[in-house]
Design an enzyme around this catalytic site. Sequence first.
Site, PDB file in Angstrom:
ATOM      1  N   ASN A 253       4.380  12.660   3.213  1.00 15.81           N
ATOM      2  CA  ASN A 253       4.475  11.947   2.170  1.00 15.81           C
ATOM      3  C   ASN A 253       6.108  11.548   2.117  1.00 15.81           C
ATOM      4  O   ASN A 253       7.008  12.146   2.836  1.00 15.81           O
ATOM      5  CB  ASN A 253       4.134  12.248   0.882  1.00 15.81           C
ATOM      6  CG  ASN A 253       3.669  10.835   0.136  1.00 15.81           C
ATOM      7  OD1 ASN A 253       4.655   9.754   0.042  1.00 15.81           O
ATOM      8  ND2 ASN A 253       2.599  10.889  -0.654  1.00 15.81           N
TER       9      ASN A 253
ATOM     10  N   CYS B 166       2.687  12.134  -4.299  1.00 20.07           N
ATOM     11  CA  CYS B 166       3.517  10.761  -4.616  1.00 20.07           C
ATOM     12  C   CYS B 166       4.515  11.121  -5.503  1.00 20.07           C
ATOM     13  O   CYS B 166       4.376  11.649  -6.568  1.00 20.07           O
ATOM     14  CB  CYS B 166       2.411   9.885  -5.286  1.00 20.07           C
ATOM     15  SG  CYS B 166       3.201   8.331  -5.843  1.00 20.07           S
TER      16      CYS B 166
ATOM     17  N   GLY C 274      10.858   5.801   6.727  1.00 22.76           N
ATOM     18  CA  GLY C 274      11.492   5.420   7.699  1.00 22.76           C
ATOM     19  C   GLY C 274      12.253   6.355   8.272  1.00 22.76           C
ATOM     20  O   GLY C 274      11.822   7.750   8.522  1.00 22.76           O
TER      21      GLY C 274
ATOM     22  N   ASN D  38      11.233   3.501  -2.018  1.00 26.87           N
ATOM     23  CA  ASN D  38      10.336   2.771  -3.000  1.00 26.87           C
ATOM     24  C   ASN D  38       9.859   3.654  -4.176  1.00 26.87           C
ATOM     25  O   ASN D  38       9.951   4.629  -3.915  1.00 26.87           O
ATOM     26  CB  ASN D  38       9.001   2.263  -2.057  1.00 26.87           C
ATOM     27  CG  ASN D  38       7.967   3.322  -2.203  1.00 26.87           C
ATOM     28  OD1 ASN D  38       7.141   3.479  -3.143  1.00 26.87           O
ATOM     29  ND2 ASN D  38       7.820   4.130  -1.236  1.00 26.87           N
TER      30      ASN D  38
HETATM   31  C1  LIG Z   1       6.259   0.899   0.200  1.00 26.94           C
HETATM   32  C2  LIG Z   1       5.604   2.163   0.358  1.00 26.94           C
HETATM   33  C3  LIG Z   1       4.413   2.611  -0.282  1.00 26.94           C
HETATM   34  C4  LIG Z   1       3.642   3.733  -0.217  1.00 26.94           C
HETATM   35  N1  LIG Z   1       2.592   4.015  -0.713  1.00 26.94           N
HETATM   36  C5  LIG Z   1       1.814   5.146  -0.797  1.00 26.94           C
HETATM   37  C6  LIG Z   1       0.492   5.522  -1.483  1.00 26.94           C
HETATM   38  O1  LIG Z   1       0.140   4.427  -2.258  1.00 26.94           O
HETATM   39  N2  LIG Z   1       0.126   6.609  -1.179  1.00 26.94           N
HETATM   40  C7  LIG Z   1       0.407   7.492  -0.153  1.00 26.94           C
HETATM   41  O2  LIG Z   1      -0.065   8.596   0.131  1.00 26.94           O
HETATM   42  N3  LIG Z   1       1.745   7.412   0.557  1.00 26.94           N
HETATM   43  C8  LIG Z   1       2.456   6.218   0.292  1.00 26.94           C
HETATM   44  N4  LIG Z   1       3.450   5.883   0.991  1.00 26.94           N
HETATM   45  C9  LIG Z   1       4.202   6.980   1.856  1.00 26.94           C
HETATM   46  C10 LIG Z   1       3.614   6.603   3.236  1.00 26.94           C
HETATM   47  O3  LIG Z   1       2.407   6.567   3.570  1.00 26.94           O
HETATM   48  C11 LIG Z   1       4.096   7.562   4.476  1.00 26.94           C
HETATM   49  O4  LIG Z   1       3.720   8.725   4.177  1.00 26.94           O
HETATM   50  C12 LIG Z   1       5.745   7.493   4.366  1.00 26.94           C
HETATM   51  O5  LIG Z   1       6.172   6.085   3.962  1.00 26.94           O
HETATM   52  C13 LIG Z   1       6.271   8.137   5.527  1.00 26.94           C
HETATM   53  O6  LIG Z   1       5.957   7.357   6.814  1.00 26.94           O
HETATM   54  P1  LIG Z   1       6.912   6.355   7.338  1.00 26.94           P
HETATM   55  O7  LIG Z   1       8.338   6.726   7.402  1.00 26.94           O
HETATM   56  O8  LIG Z   1       6.410   5.844   8.598  1.00 26.94           O
HETATM   57  O9  LIG Z   1       6.719   5.242   6.364  1.00 26.94           O
HETATM   58  C14 LIG Z   1       4.288   4.652   0.777  1.00 26.94           C
HETATM   59  C15 LIG Z   1       5.374   4.295   1.568  1.00 26.94           C
HETATM   60  C16 LIG Z   1       6.020   3.097   1.277  1.00 26.94           C
HETATM   61  C17 LIG Z   1       7.130   2.880   2.209  1.00 26.94           C
END
Ligand SMILES: Cc1cc2nc3c(=O)[nH]c(=O)nc-3n(C[C@H](O)[C@H](O)[C@H](O)COP(=O)(O)O)c2cc1C
Length: 309
Positions: A198, A132, A223, A70
């Site tokens: 992150n 980020c 993911g 993303n």
């Molecule tokens: C579509 C999307 C938007 C995200 N936006 C943010 C955000 O605004 N702030 C943040 O700290 N992390 C953001 N993340 C990161 C997630 O909070 C998380 O740290 C990361 O996706 C790893 O976890 P996961 O594999 O379970 O998704 C975002 C992730 C995705 C997929």
Amino acid sequence: MKPNLSVNIGKLKLKNPVMVASGTFGYAEEFSDFMDLKKLGAVVTKTITLNPRQGNSPPRTCETPAGMLNSIGLENPGIEVFIREKLPFLKKLGVPIIMSVASEDGPEEFVALAKRMDKIKEAAAIELNISCPNIGHRSNLPPKLISQDPKATYKVVNSVRKVTQKTLITKLSPSVTSISEIAMAAQAAGSDAIALINTLSGMSIDVEKRKPKLAVVTGGLSGPAIRPIALKMVWEAYNKIKLPIIGMGGIIDISSALEFFIAGASAISIGTANFVNPKISIEIMSGIRKYLARNKISGIEKLIGSLKI
Ligand SMILES: Cc1cc2nc3c(=O)[nH]c(=O)nc-3n(C[C@H](O)[C@H](O)[C@H](O)COP(=O)(O)O)c2cc1C
């Protein structure tokens, strides 16, 4: 036996250790039709900045093997609109609300945001998003992140620590050589907890068009693809710092959630999996309870960092 699922993150007491990751759960209202939000351990908001942001141009998501990229670019309405339009719903939830904030302009903006959040009674904690990978691209190359530099990390966390008594969580990037070095800098600066990880910076190409699949070329990978990296970073940080760790990265089911606790996480966040099954966090929470009962473990605290080597 009913296992105890409660954990403490700084001054914050959670009735259970399952929360939803920033940016993957909007401002919670979007998910209210699908589940009883009150069952969550905590809600972490989409990251909020001082001024509104439109985010990056589309396309800004694409699927990848075992995950997604993303490049949303912190689209959000800015803090004042958030307080006016999003906070009233969150206030009524009866679940701790963790406010994720980011700066477009150095430590001063973090301080301004923290001062504003400090006045909001319902803000249970502040999460500093210094990791980020989707804002401030330099000629299409990924940006340099605050959390890639221990000194810059220290400076931001320490500046914010001086203006708020609220529980402070620092969210770090996996795109570093040594995660424990950065985690130790956040700890020394007064952070109450660390959130790991992150997204990882990545890219994907449409070979017919010979164009990047994301308009801004690179984006954040999330993911199951990133889970082994996230897990290793949680374990590494757990062995170096004294602060509680909120683990995330590719958690999609009970087993992957349990891995994080055993590696050393005190709580977990569910991100990308919310897009596949909006109820997944609640299902994982009850699965953790059953696992503890089945294994005669009296509480989640006993599982944290219980890896046998
Ligand atoms: C579509 C999307 C938007 C995200 N936006 C943010 C955000 O605004 N702030 C943040 O700290 N992390 C953001 N993340 C990161 C997630 O909070 C998380 O740290 C990361 O996706 C790893 O976890 P996961 O594999 O379970 O998704 C975002 C992730 C995705 C997929």
